[in-house]
Write a protein that holds these residues in place. Structure first.
Motif, mmCIF file in Angstrom:
data_model
loop_
_atom_site.group_PDB
_atom_site.id
_atom_site.type_symbol
_atom_site.label_atom_id
_atom_site.label_comp_id
_atom_site.label_asym_id
_atom_site.label_seq_id
_atom_site.Cartn_x
_atom_site.Cartn_y
_atom_site.Cartn_z
ATOM 1 N N GLU A 1 0.739 -1.116 0.085
ATOM 2 C CA GLU A 1 0.007 0.003 -0.023
ATOM 3 C C GLU A 1 0.936 1.375 0.247
ATOM 4 O OE1 GLU A 1 -3.025 0.095 2.896
ATOM 5 O OE2 GLU A 1 -3.877 -1.950 2.207
ATOM 6 N N GLY A 2 1.731 1.199 0.649
ATOM 7 C CA GLY A 2 2.835 2.428 0.981
ATOM 8 C C GLY A 2 3.443 2.879 -0.658
ATOM 9 N N GLN A 3 4.007 1.884 -1.319
ATOM 10 C CA GLN A 3 4.641 2.205 -2.358
ATOM 11 C C GLN A 3 3.643 2.383 -3.360
ATOM 12 O OE1 GLN A 3 6.965 -0.966 -3.883
ATOM 13 N NE2 GLN A 3 8.052 0.285 -5.594
ATOM 14 N N ALA A 4 2.464 1.598 -3.623
ATOM 15 C CA ALA A 4 1.503 1.931 -4.212
ATOM 16 C C ALA A 4 0.802 3.061 -4.422
ATOM 17 C CB ALA A 4 0.120 1.033 -4.155
ATOM 18 N N ARG A 5 0.598 3.875 -3.099
ATOM 19 C CA ARG A 5 0.245 5.375 -3.012
ATOM 20 C C ARG A 5 1.246 6.156 -3.595
ATOM 21 N NH1 ARG A 5 -3.728 7.880 -0.575
ATOM 22 N NH2 ARG A 5 -3.615 9.976 -0.030
ATOM 23 N N ARG A 6 2.582 6.102 -3.342
ATOM 24 C CA ARG A 6 3.600 6.601 -3.943
ATOM 25 C C ARG A 6 3.522 6.770 -5.650
ATOM 26 N NH1 ARG A 6 5.934 11.118 -5.293
ATOM 27 N NH2 ARG A 6 8.074 11.091 -5.922
ATOM 28 N N MET A 7 3.270 5.605 -5.886
ATOM 29 C CA MET A 7 3.299 5.055 -7.523
ATOM 30 C C MET A 7 1.964 6.246 -8.297
ATOM 31 S SD MET A 7 4.885 1.585 -7.809
ATOM 32 C CE MET A 7 5.258 1.303 -9.564
ATOM 33 N N VAL A 8 0.895 5.975 -7.380
ATOM 34 C CA VAL A 8 -0.347 6.641 -7.618
ATOM 35 C C VAL A 8 -0.201 8.081 -7.778
ATOM 36 C CG1 VAL A 8 -2.650 7.173 -7.275
ATOM 37 C CG2 VAL A 8 -1.852 4.915 -7.283
ATOM 38 N N ASP A 9 0.571 8.582 -6.742
ATOM 39 C CA ASP A 9 0.973 10.119 -6.798
ATOM 40 C C ASP A 9 1.618 10.413 -8.245
ATOM 41 O OD1 ASP A 9 0.057 10.461 -4.129
ATOM 42 O OD2 ASP A 9 2.012 10.080 -3.205
ATOM 43 N N ILE A 10 2.751 9.820 -8.676
ATOM 44 C CA ILE A 10 3.377 9.970 -9.695
ATOM 45 C C ILE A 10 2.630 9.976 -10.861
ATOM 46 C CG2 ILE A 10 5.431 9.000 -11.195
ATOM 47 C CD1 ILE A 10 6.826 7.976 -8.750
ATOM 48 N N ALA A 11 1.936 8.850 -10.815
ATOM 49 C CA ALA A 11 0.819 8.745 -12.160
ATOM 50 C C ALA A 11 -0.028 9.821 -12.246
ATOM 51 C CB ALA A 11 0.067 7.450 -11.920
ATOM 52 N N LEU A 12 -0.700 10.223 -11.352
ATOM 53 C CA LEU A 12 -1.642 11.383 -11.447
ATOM 54 C C LEU A 12 -1.043 12.613 -11.631
ATOM 55 C CD1 LEU A 12 -4.007 10.536 -8.253
ATOM 56 C CD2 LEU A 12 -4.753 10.489 -10.571
ATOM 57 N N ASP A 13 0.093 12.891 -11.165
ATOM 58 C CA ASP A 13 0.928 14.110 -11.252
ATOM 59 C C ASP A 13 1.285 14.364 -12.787
ATOM 60 O OD1 ASP A 13 0.581 14.997 -8.692
ATOM 61 O OD2 ASP A 13 2.731 14.487 -8.291
ATOM 62 N N ALA A 14 1.365 13.110 -13.469
ATOM 63 C CA ALA A 14 1.647 13.049 -15.116
ATOM 64 C C ALA A 14 0.377 12.978 -15.742
ATOM 65 C CB ALA A 14 2.766 11.980 -15.101
ATOM 66 N N GLY A 15 -0.607 12.867 -15.343
ATOM 67 C CA GLY A 15 -1.986 12.993 -15.979
ATOM 68 C C GLY A 15 -2.361 11.658 -16.163
ATOM 69 N N VAL A 16 -1.844 10.498 -15.835
ATOM 70 C CA VAL A 16 -2.261 9.210 -15.973
ATOM 71 C C VAL A 16 -3.398 8.926 -14.942
ATOM 72 C CG1 VAL A 16 -1.702 6.679 -15.534
ATOM 73 C CG2 VAL A 16 0.132 8.229 -16.663
ATOM 74 N N THR A 17 -4.503 9.021 -15.504
ATOM 75 C CA THR A 17 -5.725 9.107 -14.467
ATOM 76 C C THR A 17 -6.501 7.776 -14.520
ATOM 77 O OG1 THR A 17 -7.026 10.218 -16.296
ATOM 78 C CG2 THR A 17 -6.098 11.677 -14.614
ATOM 79 N N MET A 18 -6.240 7.068 -15.342
ATOM 80 C CA MET A 18 -7.065 5.477 -15.345
ATOM 81 C C MET A 18 -5.945 4.388 -14.967
ATOM 82 S SD MET A 18 -9.416 3.847 -18.131
ATOM 83 C CE MET A 18 -8.186 3.112 -19.538
ATOM 84 N N PHE A 19 -6.644 3.711 -13.778
ATOM 85 C CA PHE A 19 -6.087 2.640 -13.469
ATOM 86 C C PHE A 19 -6.718 1.379 -13.739
ATOM 87 C CE2 PHE A 19 -5.131 6.604 -11.276
ATOM 88 C CZ PHE A 19 -3.656 6.386 -11.143
ATOM 89 N N ASP A 20 -6.133 0.258 -14.143
ATOM 90 C CA ASP A 20 -6.610 -0.923 -14.374
ATOM 91 C C ASP A 20 -6.349 -1.997 -13.374
ATOM 92 O OD1 ASP A 20 -8.076 -2.500 -16.702
ATOM 93 O OD2 ASP A 20 -5.995 -3.424 -16.307
ATOM 94 N N THR A 21 -7.241 -2.818 -13.171
ATOM 95 C CA THR A 21 -7.062 -3.904 -12.089
ATOM 96 C C THR A 21 -8.185 -5.075 -12.677
ATOM 97 O OG1 THR A 21 -6.712 -4.686 -10.044
ATOM 98 C CG2 THR A 21 -8.210 -2.887 -10.550
ATOM 99 N N ALA A 22 -8.177 -6.243 -11.873
ATOM 100 C CA ALA A 22 -9.024 -7.063 -11.955
ATOM 101 C C ALA A 22 -9.299 -8.022 -10.727
ATOM 102 C CB ALA A 22 -8.610 -8.247 -13.284
#
Length: 344
Positions: free
Chosen positions: A38-59
Motif C-alpha cells: 500500500e505505501g509504495q502503491a500510493r507513491r506510484m499513484v501520486d506519480i501517475a496522477l501528477d503526470a496526468g495518468v488518471t486511469m488505473f486498471d485492475t481485475a
C-alpha cells in the motif's frame, strides 16, 4: 498527457493508463510481476496522477483481489481524480458459479470489487473473457441493470475473438443495452495479431482498444539482445509460459530496429515500443505497469513526442508477419487489397 476518446463513447481516457497487476502480487504470474504494498502503491499513484495518468486498471483475479484492495487504498481521498477499470469473469474459486458472465456471478463480482476498491462505482467494467456457456442476452441484461444502478458507468470486454465481440455488440444493439466501449487486448511489436481481425472490427464498430503487455511479456525492455542469454532476474523466465511464443530471430530483428530508433530519438527501447503503439488505429490507451518508481517514470517518457514516418516504417517492417488465412490474400495480393484495404 494526451487524452483520447474511448471508441465511440463520450469517455476520454489518457494515452497511458496504469496497470495495477503488480499491486499485492502473489502467485506464479502476479508474484513475478511485482508485490507492491500500500505505501509504495500510493507513491506510484501520486506519480501517475501528477503526470496526468488518471486511469488505473485492475481485475478480481489479480492476486486474488489484493490488487483491487491495494489500489483502493492508494486512491483513498482522491477517488474523484481517477478512472478505475476492473475486470471479472475468470475463475475466482472452485464454485461453478464463481466464474463466467452469468447474472449471478457478475452481480457478485461487481459488489465484491466495489468493497475491495472502497468505492461506490467503477468507471469501466470489463468481461475478462468470453463465456460460451452463458447467453449474451443474460450477460448484457445484467450489465444494463448494473449501469442503471450506478455501480458501473461503461462496459467493455477483454480477450474476445472477433465473432464473440461482434455477437455481443449485435445483441446490445437489438435490445438497447450498453455497447462495449472498450476491448482490452494484447498488442505489441512482437504480437501484432490484433491487427488482423480485431482492429478492423474496432474501427467499424467504434470499440476502442486498451492495450495490455505493450512490451511483449517483457521481451522489449531492452535487456534481451541477439547472442546474449536472458538476463538473470528477467521476469521473462517466469511469465513467458503465460504468453504467446515469439520466434527468436523475429524478436532480435525487432530489438535491433528498436535500438536504432532509440539511438536516433534519445529515448529508451521501451519508450519507443510504447510510442509506436500510441498512433495505431483504435488504440485509446496503452496500459503500462511498473514494479518500482524508476520503471514507472521511464514508461511515462513514452508520451509527448512522436516517431517520424520513416522510423515507424522501419519498425513496421522489422515486426511484420504473414497473416493467416483468410487474411493473407488481402495483405499480399493486390486484387484482394483493393477491395479491403488494411487498417494500418
Amino acid at each position: 498527457m494526451e487524452f483520447n476518446r474511448l471508441g465511440r463513447s463520450g469517455l476520454h481516457v489518457p494515452a497511458l493508463s496504469f496497470g495495477a497487476g503488480t499491486f499485492g502480487g502473489s502467485g506464479p504470474l502476479f508474484g513475478a510481476w511485482g508485490d507492491t504494498g500500500e505505501g509504495q502503491a500510493r507513491r506510484m499513484v501520486d506519480i501517475a496522477l501528477d503526470a496526468g495518468v488518471t486511469m488505473f486498471d485492475t481485475a478480481d483475479v489479480y492476486s486474488d483481489g489484493a490488487s483491487e484492495t491495494v489500489l483502493g487504498a492508494a486512491l483513498k481521498g482522491r477517488r474523484d481524480r481517477a478512472l478505475i477499470s476492473t475486470k471479472a469473469g475468470l475463475p475466482v474459486g472452485g464454485d461453478p458459479n464463481a466464474a463466467g458472465s452469468s447474472r449471478l456471478h457478475l452481480v457478485r463480482a461487481v459488489e465484491a470489487a466495489l468493497t475491495r476498491l472502497g468505492t461506490d462505482y467503477v468507471d469501466l467494467f470489463q468481461l475478462h473473457a468470453f463465456d460460451a456457456r452463458t447467453p449474451v442476452e443474460e450477460t448484457l441484461s445484467a450489465l444494463d441493470d448494473l449501469v442503471r444502478a450506478g455501480k458501473i458507468r461503461y462496459v467493455g470486454a477483454s480477450n474476445y475473438a472477433g465473432w464473440q465481440l461482434q455477437k455481443t455488440l449485435d445483441a446490445a444493439d437489438r435490445h438497447g443495452w450498453p455497447r462495449f466501449a472498450a476491448h482490452q487486448v494484447y498488442y505489441s511489436l512482437v504480437g501484432r495479431d490484433y491487427e488482423w481481425d480485431l482492429m478492423p472490427l474496432g474501427l467499424d464498430q467504434g470499440v476502442g482498444a486498451l492495450v495490455w503487455s505493450p512490451l511483449g511479456w517483457g521481451r522489449l525492455t531492452g535487456r534481451i539482445r541477439r547472442g546474449q542469454p536472458v538476463p538473470e532476474g528477467s521476469r521473462l523466465h517466469q511469465t513467458a509460459q503465460f504468453g504467446p511464443p515469439v520466434e527468436d530471430e523475429r524478436l532480435y530483428d525487432v530489438v535491433d530496429a528498436l535500438d536504432e530508433v532509440a539511438a536516433e530519438t534519445g529515448k529508451t527501447v521501451p519508450q519507443v515500443a510504447i510510442n509506436w503503439l500510441l498512433r495505431r488505429p483504435t488504440v485509446a490507451s496503452v496500459i503500462v505497469g511498473a514494479r518500482n518508481e524508476e520503471q514507472l517514470v521511464q514508461n511515462l517518457g513514452a508520451v509527448g513526442w512522436e516517431l517520424d514516418a520513416e522510423q515507424v516504417a522501419r519498425l513496421d517492417a522489422a515486426s511484420a508477419q504473414v497473416p493467416p488465412y483468410p487474411h493473407y490474400p488481402y495483405a499480399r495480393q493486390e486484387g484482394f487489397a483493393r477491395l479491403n484495404p488494411p487498417a494500418v
